[in-house]
Design a protein around this motif. Sequence first.
Motif, PDB file in Angstrom:
ATOM      1  N   ARG A  66      50.897  34.194  46.423  1.00 45.21           N
ATOM      2  CA  ARG A  66      51.204  35.283  45.498  1.00 45.21           C
ATOM      3  C   ARG A  66      52.011  34.716  44.348  1.00 45.21           C
ATOM      4  NH1 ARG A  66      48.829  39.955  46.875  1.00 45.21           N
ATOM      5  NH2 ARG A  66      48.929  40.498  49.062  1.00 45.21           N
ATOM      6  N   LEU A  67      51.518  34.958  43.143  1.00 48.63           N
ATOM      7  CA  LEU A  67      52.245  34.494  41.965  1.00 48.63           C
ATOM      8  C   LEU A  67      53.122  35.624  41.445  1.00 48.63           C
ATOM      9  CD1 LEU A  67      49.455  32.559  40.053  1.00 48.63           C
ATOM     10  CD2 LEU A  67      51.193  31.646  41.568  1.00 48.63           C
ATOM     11  N   GLU A  68      54.310  35.271  41.007  1.00 47.83           N
ATOM     12  CA  GLU A  68      55.222  36.262  40.444  1.00 47.83           C
ATOM     13  C   GLU A  68      54.894  36.420  38.962  1.00 47.83           C
ATOM     14  OE1 GLU A  68      60.013  36.907  39.839  1.00 47.83           O
ATOM     15  OE2 GLU A  68      59.284  35.092  40.802  1.00 47.83           O
ATOM     16  N   GLN A  69      54.661  37.649  38.540  1.00 43.07           N
ATOM     17  CA  GLN A  69      54.324  37.914  37.144  1.00 43.07           C
ATOM     18  C   GLN A  69      55.561  38.441  36.419  1.00 43.07           C
ATOM     19  OE1 GLN A  69      50.977  40.593  37.273  1.00 43.07           O
ATOM     20  NE2 GLN A  69      49.548  38.874  37.326  1.00 43.07           N
ATOM     21  N   LYS A  70      55.851  37.818  35.261  1.00 37.22           N
ATOM     22  CA  LYS A  70      56.990  38.260  34.462  1.00 37.22           C
ATOM     23  C   LYS A  70      56.543  38.431  33.027  1.00 37.22           C
ATOM     24  CE  LYS A  70      60.820  36.057  36.925  1.00 37.22           C
ATOM     25  NZ  LYS A  70      61.885  35.053  36.801  1.00 37.22           N
ATOM     26  N   ASP A  86      62.609  36.043  28.642  1.00 32.46           N
ATOM     27  CA  ASP A  86      62.368  37.015  29.703  1.00 32.46           C
ATOM     28  C   ASP A  86      62.885  38.365  29.212  1.00 32.46           C
ATOM     29  OD1 ASP A  86      62.660  38.670  32.049  1.00 32.46           O
ATOM     30  OD2 ASP A  86      62.472  36.852  33.247  1.00 32.46           O
ATOM     31  N   THR A 114      52.203  38.026  29.658  1.00 36.09           N
ATOM     32  CA  THR A 114      52.517  37.950  31.083  1.00 36.09           C
ATOM     33  C   THR A 114      52.378  36.500  31.531  1.00 36.09           C
ATOM     34  OG1 THR A 114      51.647  40.173  31.389  1.00 36.09           O
ATOM     35  CG2 THR A 114      51.927  38.843  33.362  1.00 36.09           C
ATOM     36  N   GLU A 116      52.614  33.878  34.803  1.00 35.00           N
ATOM     37  CA  GLU A 116      52.592  33.837  36.266  1.00 35.00           C
ATOM     38  C   GLU A 116      53.328  32.590  36.753  1.00 35.00           C
ATOM     39  OE1 GLU A 116      48.602  36.237  37.420  1.00 35.00           O
ATOM     40  OE2 GLU A 116      48.318  34.135  36.910  1.00 35.00           O
ATOM     41  N   HIS A 118      54.870  30.251  40.085  1.00 33.10           N
ATOM     42  CA  HIS A 118      54.892  29.898  41.509  1.00 33.10           C
ATOM     43  C   HIS A 118      56.207  29.166  41.697  1.00 33.10           C
ATOM     44  CE1 HIS A 118      53.954  27.272  45.025  1.00 33.10           C
ATOM     45  NE2 HIS A 118      53.610  28.457  45.494  1.00 33.10           N
ATOM     46  N   ASP A 119      57.107  29.722  42.486  1.00 38.08           N
ATOM     47  CA  ASP A 119      58.499  29.282  42.550  1.00 38.08           C
ATOM     48  C   ASP A 119      59.057  29.392  41.131  1.00 38.08           C
ATOM     49  OD1 ASP A 119      58.274  28.918  45.276  1.00 38.08           O
ATOM     50  OD2 ASP A 119      57.727  26.818  45.096  1.00 38.08           O
ATOM     51  N   SER A 120      59.432  28.292  40.485  1.00 38.13           N
ATOM     52  CA  SER A 120      59.932  28.415  39.107  1.00 38.13           C
ATOM     53  C   SER A 120      58.977  27.747  38.120  1.00 38.13           C
ATOM     54  CB  SER A 120      61.329  27.797  39.006  1.00 38.13           C
ATOM     55  OG  SER A 120      61.242  26.427  39.323  1.00 38.13           O
TER      56      SER A 120
END
Length: 187
Positions: A66-70, A86, A114, A116, A118-120
Amino acid sequence: MPKINGNEIRPGNVLEHNGGLWAAVKVDHVKPGKGGAFAQVEMRNLRNGSKLNERFRSADKVERVRLEQKDQQFLYQEGENLVFMDTETYEQIELPAEILGERRPFLQDGMTITVEFHDSEALNATLPQKVTCKIAETEPVVKGQTAANSFKPAILENGVKVMVPPFVGQNEDIIVNTETMEYAERA
């Protein structure tokens, strides 16, 4: 991270496979006359862009990531890097310009995209689907010309060439779909 069966892979899924992170681009489910069913998956490496075709049987377990979307707001370009902020924490990050690939010319000052993670590690960046652009040059509007499937070339202010309907003239604002890089509508 959750493990899923080989037959549950869908396009757009991010998988950890052979020590790398891969995005499933195309998935074909094959049921041969003899033998068990399998999924033929075309994957793209998120770090270096290489492609791979792999077969997964339904009994195969694969790790789904799962990728974190910011949401990140574009501030400015510094050399080959783009500086983003951000929108929640106001932290600034620098990403290489090639993370946007051929869609880089559509990035505008203050635009929110947006990213994506993975970790940082930033792996992917997506522009808004529709962007307003101004036409820098195109052929003049011809009166009486209908819009029946005839398009003419136009060059946008950002240097990108698109095909536009004959009724669209120079210095007009149009909306361009950033996924297909084609004319969508008048602005």
